[in-house]
Design a protein around this motif. Structure first.
Motif, PDB file in Angstrom:
ATOM      1  N   ASN A  59      -0.473   3.619   6.735  1.00 16.91           N
ATOM      2  CA  ASN A  59       0.616   2.686   6.465  1.00 16.91           C
ATOM      3  C   ASN A  59       0.262   1.254   6.849  1.00 16.91           C
ATOM      4  O   ASN A  59       0.811   0.303   6.284  1.00 16.91           O
ATOM      5  N   GLU A  60      -0.628   1.118   7.821  1.00 19.45           N
ATOM      6  CA  GLU A  60      -1.078  -0.226   8.198  1.00 19.45           C
ATOM      7  C   GLU A  60      -2.156  -0.763   7.263  1.00 19.45           C
ATOM      8  O   GLU A  60      -2.574  -1.917   7.384  1.00 19.45           O
ATOM      9  N   GLY A  61      -2.613   0.082   6.333  1.00 18.06           N
ATOM     10  CA  GLY A  61      -3.627  -0.361   5.385  1.00 18.06           C
ATOM     11  C   GLY A  61      -5.036  -0.339   5.934  1.00 18.06           C
ATOM     12  O   GLY A  61      -5.951  -0.881   5.302  1.00 18.06           O
ATOM     13  N   ARG A  74     -10.855   1.731   5.253  1.00 16.82           N
ATOM     14  CA  ARG A  74     -10.753   1.000   3.988  1.00 16.82           C
ATOM     15  C   ARG A  74     -11.919   0.021   3.875  1.00 16.82           C
ATOM     16  O   ARG A  74     -12.194  -0.761   4.793  1.00 16.82           O
ATOM     17  N   ARG A  76     -13.314  -3.091   2.538  1.00 22.09           N
ATOM     18  CA  ARG A  76     -12.970  -4.376   1.941  1.00 22.09           C
ATOM     19  C   ARG A  76     -13.893  -5.446   2.488  1.00 22.09           C
ATOM     20  O   ARG A  76     -14.169  -5.486   3.683  1.00 22.09           O
ATOM     21  N   SER A 206       2.476  -5.181  -5.931  1.00 25.60           N
ATOM     22  CA  SER A 206       1.685  -4.001  -5.581  1.00 25.60           C
ATOM     23  C   SER A 206       1.007  -3.411  -6.809  1.00 25.60           C
ATOM     24  O   SER A 206      -0.143  -2.967  -6.754  1.00 25.60           O
ATOM     25  N   LEU A 211      -2.228  -2.232  -4.715  1.00 31.09           N
ATOM     26  CA  LEU A 211      -2.186  -2.216  -3.265  1.00 31.09           C
ATOM     27  C   LEU A 211      -1.820  -0.832  -2.742  1.00 31.09           C
ATOM     28  O   LEU A 211      -0.955  -0.152  -3.294  1.00 31.09           O
ATOM     29  N   THR A 215       0.057  -2.622   3.065  1.00 27.62           N
ATOM     30  CA  THR A 215      -0.774  -3.814   2.928  1.00 27.62           C
ATOM     31  C   THR A 215       0.104  -5.045   2.764  1.00 27.62           C
ATOM     32  O   THR A 215       0.768  -5.198   1.736  1.00 27.62           O
ATOM     33  N   VAL A 217       0.926  -9.159   2.241  1.00 31.63           N
ATOM     34  CA  VAL A 217       0.322 -10.219   1.430  1.00 31.63           C
ATOM     35  C   VAL A 217       0.703 -11.579   2.014  1.00 31.63           C
ATOM     36  O   VAL A 217       1.742 -11.732   2.656  1.00 31.63           O
ATOM     37  N   PRO A 240      -3.670 -10.386  -0.907  1.00 33.62           N
ATOM     38  CA  PRO A 240      -3.561  -9.209  -0.042  1.00 33.62           C
ATOM     39  C   PRO A 240      -4.234  -9.448   1.311  1.00 33.62           C
ATOM     40  O   PRO A 240      -5.340 -10.002   1.386  1.00 33.62           O
ATOM     41  N   ASP A 242      -5.668  -7.544   3.409  1.00 34.89           N
ATOM     42  CA  ASP A 242      -6.905  -6.839   3.737  1.00 34.89           C
ATOM     43  C   ASP A 242      -8.087  -7.355   2.927  1.00 34.89           C
ATOM     44  O   ASP A 242      -9.193  -6.840   3.052  1.00 34.89           O
ATOM     45  N   ARG A 243      -7.883  -8.364   2.095  1.00 38.62           N
ATOM     46  CA  ARG A 243      -8.950  -8.831   1.210  1.00 38.62           C
ATOM     47  C   ARG A 243      -9.248 -10.321   1.371  1.00 38.62           C
ATOM     48  O   ARG A 243     -10.095 -10.854   0.657  1.00 38.62           O
TER      49      ARG A 243
END
Length: 435
Positions: A59-61, A74, A76, A206, A211, A215, A217, A240, A242-243
């Motif tokens: 859930n936290e990505g 993940r 990235r 999303s 997404l 995540t 933004v 996003p 995480d990116r």
């Protein structure tokens, strides 16, 4: 009596440990996490508790579930997003736009998908572009991809009345940039207003950006204005979390071309005392006892009334003060010296955010020239005995040390003088406004 916090649940502690291992690189990008069974065994708990901890990180990505293979960090590679790069000069006919060029230089494969629509703008865009009810906008909707992954969206809105017959209406890349097209249409942007908001994405965002859960933004809203203040472009970038790494490059602004020095008026008493207090606080933080007493408002008022107190302004903002008079302090200057024609500098204070720009040198040059215009022989001052750095400063500005007067009840007393009219011609030129 201190009260300890409530102990964290076991599944939260499992998540905490894994999160820390991701943060410190123990579990690198793309790494496979321990299985649910392995985590349960390590923590002597049930498999469902292990799953609960893993879901926190999903859930936290931070991780993704790829059943039946397991959970993975993940993968990235953050893109550096530079809002300030927008107004950089670009070639008129580059092969790639700025985004594609930057990614290519980074060794990454970049692409973008562009579509153009004519729409009734949402309220926020309508208000930012100061459009009336019913006015339409052209919006260039762009999704940017890096290595096949959608990395951000870039939606640029323009009043349709300005761009309806231009290249902006074509769903193709504009090599020289939409900003250049706007300038060619007579709407060159000279400034921009930026806002950045961090939130969870909308369902549409999303979907466009593919997404995963959890995540966030960053939404960068940029409004472009012409020289006369007309808003001609509103851009919404969705990034996003995480990116992207959002990077701002800032340089210290220089002073205006010709700062103004003007005579203080009665309403400037507060300005002078605030500049004094600002300088005193900076000195105190460095263990220097100079000016560690309340500013003498009555004396400042007397100097203002006599036309001896001056304010330096940059773009209308007070940044320094100086007082110049013909008063020779009898505690310091001998009767013979006091009889010599001279002007004396007092209470010179400069805001620290403009230090290092030689403003002090310019103010001393201004005072020296003022002394010469008055037909006097010397520009003089007395410096604080406990501030050796200040004495060095004046010596480096061509002042000659006369002597140090050591009076028990006076903290000042290091006497300097410089021939009237002698200038170093460094720092900004000060424009004088009398009265």
């Amino acid at each position: 009596m201190a009260v300890s916090g409530r102990p964290r649940a076991l599944y939260q502690r499992i998540a905490d440990k894994l999160r820390a291992e991701i943060a410190d690189g123990t579990l690198g990008s793309g790494s496979r996490l321990p299985t649910e069974a392995e985590i349960a065994a390590e923590w002597d708990t049930t498999r469902s508790t292990a799953v609960q901890g893993l879901r926190v990180l999903v859930n936290e990505g931070l991780i993704v579930s790829d059943r039946p293979r397991g959970y993975f960090v993940r993968s990235r590679r953050a893109m550096v997003y530079r809002p300030q790069a927008e107004f950089r000069k670009r070639p008129l006919s580059p092969e790639l736009d700025a985004f594609l060029t930057e990614m290519a230089e980074d060794g990454r494969e970049a692409s973008q998908r562009i579509e153009v629509q004519v729409i009734t703008p949402p309220r926020e865009i309508r208000e930012r572009l100061r459009l009336g009810e019913g006015e339409l906008v052209a919006v260039r909707r762009r999704v940017r991809f890096v290595d096949g992954v959608p990395y951000n969206t870039n939606d640029s809105h323009f009043p349709l009345s300005l761009v309806h017959d231009s290249e902006i209406m074509n769903p193709d890349d504009i090599a020289r940039g939409a900003n250049t097209v706007l300038a060619e249409l007579g709407y060159e942007q000279t400034r921009a207003w930026d806002e950045i908001q961090v939130r969870m994405p909308t369902p549409e965002e999303s979907d466009r950006l593919q997404l995963g859960p959890g995540t966030p933004v960053a939404v960068h809203l940029c409004i472009g204005y012409t020289q006369d203040g007309k808003p001609v472009r509103a851009v919404v970038n969705v990034l996003p979390g995480d990116r992207h790494v959002i990077a701002f490059e800032r340089s210290r602004p220089s002073l205006g071309a010709d700062p103004l020095i003007r005579q203080a008026v009665e309403g400037d008493i507060r300005t002078v005392t605030e500049l004094w207090a600002h300088a005193a606080a900076w000195l105190r933080d460095r263990g220097i006892d100079q000016w560690q007493y309340p500013p003498r408002a009555e004396r400042i008022k007397e100097n203002i009334t006599a036309g001896e107190c001056w304010i330096v302004e940059d773009d209308g903002v007070p940044i320094a003060t100086i007082t110049v008079d013909a008063h020779a302090d009898p505690d310091f200057w001998t009767p013979e010296e006091a009889a010599e024609p001279a002007l004396y500098v007092h209470r010179m204070a400069i805001r620290r955010d403009v230090s290092g720009l030689e403003l002090g040198s310019a103010m001393l040059d201004w005072a020296s020239q003022r002394a010469a215009d008055r037909g006097v022989q010397w520009l003089r001052l007395d410096a604080w005995k406990g501030n050796s750095g200040l004495a060095t400063y004046y010596s480096s500005r061509d002042f000659t040390l006369v002597r140090t007067v050591d009076k028990a009840d006076r903290r000042s007393g290091v006497l300097f003088q410089r021939p009237a009219g002698q200038t170093r011609n460094v720092g900004p030129k000060l424009i004088t406004r009398e009265g």
